[in-house]
Design a protein around this motif. Structure first.
Motif, mmCIF file in Angstrom:
data_model
loop_
_atom_site.group_PDB
_atom_site.id
_atom_site.type_symbol
_atom_site.label_atom_id
_atom_site.label_comp_id
_atom_site.label_asym_id
_atom_site.label_seq_id
_atom_site.Cartn_x
_atom_site.Cartn_y
_atom_site.Cartn_z
ATOM 1 N N GLY A 168 0.475 -1.698 0.033
ATOM 2 C CA GLY A 168 0.282 -0.167 -0.397
ATOM 3 C C GLY A 168 1.113 1.545 -0.432
ATOM 4 O O GLY A 168 -0.024 2.251 -0.923
ATOM 5 N N LEU A 169 2.109 0.969 0.862
ATOM 6 C CA LEU A 169 2.691 2.158 0.614
ATOM 7 C C LEU A 169 3.608 2.539 -0.808
ATOM 8 O O LEU A 169 3.673 3.688 -1.129
ATOM 9 C CB LEU A 169 3.747 1.892 1.859
ATOM 10 C CG LEU A 169 4.834 3.021 2.579
ATOM 11 C CD1 LEU A 169 4.134 4.560 2.354
ATOM 12 C CD2 LEU A 169 5.898 3.347 3.892
ATOM 13 N N VAL A 170 3.737 1.779 -0.707
ATOM 14 C CA VAL A 170 4.567 1.080 -2.341
ATOM 15 C C VAL A 170 3.571 2.325 -3.333
ATOM 16 O O VAL A 170 3.863 3.361 -4.142
ATOM 17 C CB VAL A 170 5.057 0.305 -2.870
ATOM 18 C CG1 VAL A 170 5.211 0.292 -4.499
ATOM 19 C CG2 VAL A 170 6.713 0.011 -2.477
ATOM 20 N N ASN A 171 2.095 2.051 -3.932
ATOM 21 C CA ASN A 171 1.697 2.291 -4.167
ATOM 22 C C ASN A 171 1.425 3.934 -3.730
ATOM 23 O O ASN A 171 1.195 4.362 -4.989
ATOM 24 C CB ASN A 171 0.488 1.818 -3.666
ATOM 25 C CG ASN A 171 -1.062 1.741 -4.711
ATOM 26 O OD1 ASN A 171 -0.700 2.492 -6.369
ATOM 27 N ND2 ASN A 171 -2.263 1.442 -4.269
ATOM 28 N N VAL A 172 0.812 4.323 -2.805
ATOM 29 C CA VAL A 172 1.134 5.708 -2.713
ATOM 30 C C VAL A 172 1.994 6.518 -3.753
ATOM 31 O O VAL A 172 2.285 7.213 -4.049
ATOM 32 C CB VAL A 172 0.672 5.748 -1.303
ATOM 33 C CG1 VAL A 172 1.361 7.273 -1.091
ATOM 34 C CG2 VAL A 172 -0.670 5.325 -0.317
ATOM 35 N N LEU A 173 3.761 6.237 -2.902
ATOM 36 C CA LEU A 173 4.520 6.811 -3.646
ATOM 37 C C LEU A 173 5.011 6.792 -4.540
ATOM 38 O O LEU A 173 4.645 7.912 -5.710
ATOM 39 C CB LEU A 173 6.069 5.805 -3.006
ATOM 40 C CG LEU A 173 6.173 6.590 -1.167
ATOM 41 C CD1 LEU A 173 7.420 5.012 -0.723
ATOM 42 C CD2 LEU A 173 6.066 7.619 -1.050
ATOM 43 N N SER A 174 4.152 5.760 -5.934
ATOM 44 C CA SER A 174 4.133 5.158 -6.528
ATOM 45 C C SER A 174 3.421 6.561 -7.950
ATOM 46 O O SER A 174 3.286 7.083 -8.835
ATOM 47 C CB SER A 174 4.466 4.095 -7.241
ATOM 48 O OG SER A 174 5.652 3.162 -6.868
ATOM 49 N N THR A 175 2.368 6.736 -6.942
ATOM 50 C CA THR A 175 1.300 7.258 -7.707
ATOM 51 C C THR A 175 1.573 9.178 -7.778
ATOM 52 O O THR A 175 1.053 9.874 -8.387
ATOM 53 C CB THR A 175 -0.109 7.326 -6.943
ATOM 54 O OG1 THR A 175 -0.292 6.480 -6.936
ATOM 55 C CG2 THR A 175 -0.912 7.893 -7.647
ATOM 56 N N ILE A 176 2.444 9.030 -6.397
ATOM 57 C CA ILE A 176 3.378 10.794 -6.582
ATOM 58 C C ILE A 176 3.339 11.026 -8.043
ATOM 59 O O ILE A 176 4.350 11.836 -8.330
ATOM 60 C CB ILE A 176 3.918 10.624 -5.331
ATOM 61 C CG1 ILE A 176 2.974 11.015 -4.260
ATOM 62 C CG2 ILE A 176 4.720 12.424 -5.313
ATOM 63 C CD1 ILE A 176 3.461 10.825 -2.936
#
Length: 467
Positions: free
Chosen positions: A328-336
């Motif tokens: 989930g954290l990877v998902n957030v950072l990659s969307t940025i």
């Protein structure tokens, strides 16, 4: 599909109008994008809740028994149509809701449609958190589905219509960024509530009301879009709002273009029928294909069922929830990354790069599971860590491409006269294929075992060829 790199104005042209990026636009964008937080939290929460023993014992006793029977195949422990219906019923409701939402967007405006979305969602949350029977749980999910259908119709349109051209891609991706933040928060909540017996799952489901309440209260502070006001013959108010969001009084050129587009749009009495005409077909096909491709990357199978998937691989309950938090954290950072790059790199480049990245990650995951995970063993620790890392590689590729662009491209593709109708088709297509994946995934996992990753990898390869 080579036109993905273009920036378009809200009327489909390529003119840069005067105006600065105002704080008010940013505030409106953040509040509206809370609809994404609502949707994302729900995606993340349902997978964690359906892996909690207290929840399974109460509503899906057969799954609870299978989960704790060692002789049951790793790949089949969660194979239950009722359990899949709990997740997928929301998307079935959202398919129907998106067409009502299209009418609401045109008749009552984007802002009121978002308010309706938050009210539907809060009603669904109340039923889910208090559920004492499966029908109560499913009715709650259906109300949540209406909330999601209305929010997913109104929010991307709202964001596209208030954004200055040069940051339209970035502002629109706020919606997808909030979805990923919602998934991440849900994974953290599940990690802690899984140890609160026997009511932790109620807290997990109940917290979903928070983003819905934020959207409802926040929407009192934001304006309607100039496009929507002009569409509903409130032209002077539309001009004032345009001045406010652009931070300048010199909005005549953009205002005149919006009025012209609105006049053309009002001559179209049947926008859904108009969509079927030859000149509207390319936009409609692009919008629907984006949704089909987005779902057949396999992302929602992983996001819905991440804890279940990691448990299948032999992770214990807390370890599987923690692994879901990491993804989930990877998902957030990659969307940025997408927010920063989308208006510079262009849409097509991001989509093609991600196809290759997801293809490689899923092929290797499938290979590892085929060789090392059989019906009744657990993965070696090193292999398990490798699988989580590869899932992160897959998720990151999706998060800076197909995730946000699946919503952005349809919102900027249709001309005003068919925009809400065309976008309704895009949203309902997304929900239809999300429903199919959610309803079928656990059965596919049981039947295909590790082959399910090769299936989705093959789809990624196909997307790359089409692009």
């Amino acid at each position: 599909m080579g036109a993905f790199g273009m920036s378009t104005t809200s009327t489909g042209g390529h003119v840069e109008f005067e105006g600065r990026i105002t704080w008010y636009v940013v505030l409106c964008g953040i509040i509206a994008a809370t609809g994404g937080l609502m949707f994302g939290y729900d995606i993340g929460i349902s997978g964690g809740v359906t892996s909690m023993d207290d929840f399974l014992e109460k509503f899906f006793h057969g799954v609870y028994v299978k989960k704790h029977e060692a002789k049951e195949s790793n790949y089949c422990k969660f194979n239950n149509q009722g359990l899949q219906l709990f997740t997928s019923s929301l998307y079935l409701a959202a398919i129907i809701a998106s067409f009502f939402a299209s009418k609401a967007c045109s008749k009552y405006g984007r802002k009121r449609t978002m308010q309706a979305a938050s009210l539907f969602f809060m009603a669904g949350v109340a039923l889910n958190a208090a559920a004492v029977s499966l029908p109560m749980l499913i009715i709650g999910r259906i109300l949540l589905g209406f909330g999601v259908g209305f929010a997913n119709q109104a929010v991307p349109l709202f964001l596209s219509e208030i954004a200055p051209v040069r940051i339209r891609g970035a502002l629109n991706i706020l919606f997808q960024l909030q979805i990923t933040i919602g998934i991440f928060i849900a994974n953290i909540v599940n990690y802690f509530t899984s140890n609160l017996h026997p009511w932790g799952w109620r807290l997990s489901l109940g917290i979903a009301g928070v983003p819905a309440l934020v959207l409802f209260l926040g929407s009192m502070l934001i304006t309607e879009t100039p496009t929507s006001l002009i569409e509903r013959n409130e032209q002077e108010q539309g001009r004032q709002v345009l001045k406010k969001i652009r931070g300048t009084d010199n909005v005549n050129a953009e205002f005149e273009e919006l009025v012209h587009a609105s006049e053309i749009a009002q001559q179209v009495k049947h926008p859904f029928r108009n969509l079927m005409k030859r000149n509207s077909r390319p936009q409609l096909i692009i919008a629907i294909l984006m949704q089909v491709f987005q779902q057949f990357t396999g992302i929602n199978a992983i996001m819905f069922y991440a804890p279940v998937l990691f448990q299948t691989m032999g992770f214990k309950n807390n370890a599987s929830l923690l692994s879901a938090v990491i993804t989930g954290l990877v998902n957030v950072l990659s969307t940025i990354v997408s927010v920063v790059c989308v208006d510079k790199a262009g849409r097509r480049v991001l989509l093609l790069e991600a196809c290759c990245q997801m293809l490689v990650a899923q092929t290797i995951i499938g290979g590892i599971l085929a060789v090392t995970l059989h019906d009744n063993n657990t993965l070696e620790k090193e292999m398990a860590v490798a699988v989580v890392m590869l899932v992160c590689v897959f998720v990151s590729g999706f998060a800076w491409s197909w995730g946000p662009l699946g919503w952005l491209i349809p919102s900027e593709t249709f001309p005003l006269e068919t925009r809400t109708a065309g976008y309704a088709f895009a949203v309902s297509s997304n929900m239809l294929f999300t429903f199919l994946i959610a309803q079928a995934f656990l059965s596919m996992l049981c039947q295909m075992k590790s082959g399910i990753f090769f299936f989705f990898a093959g789809m990624d390869h196909h997307h790359g060829i089409v692009l």
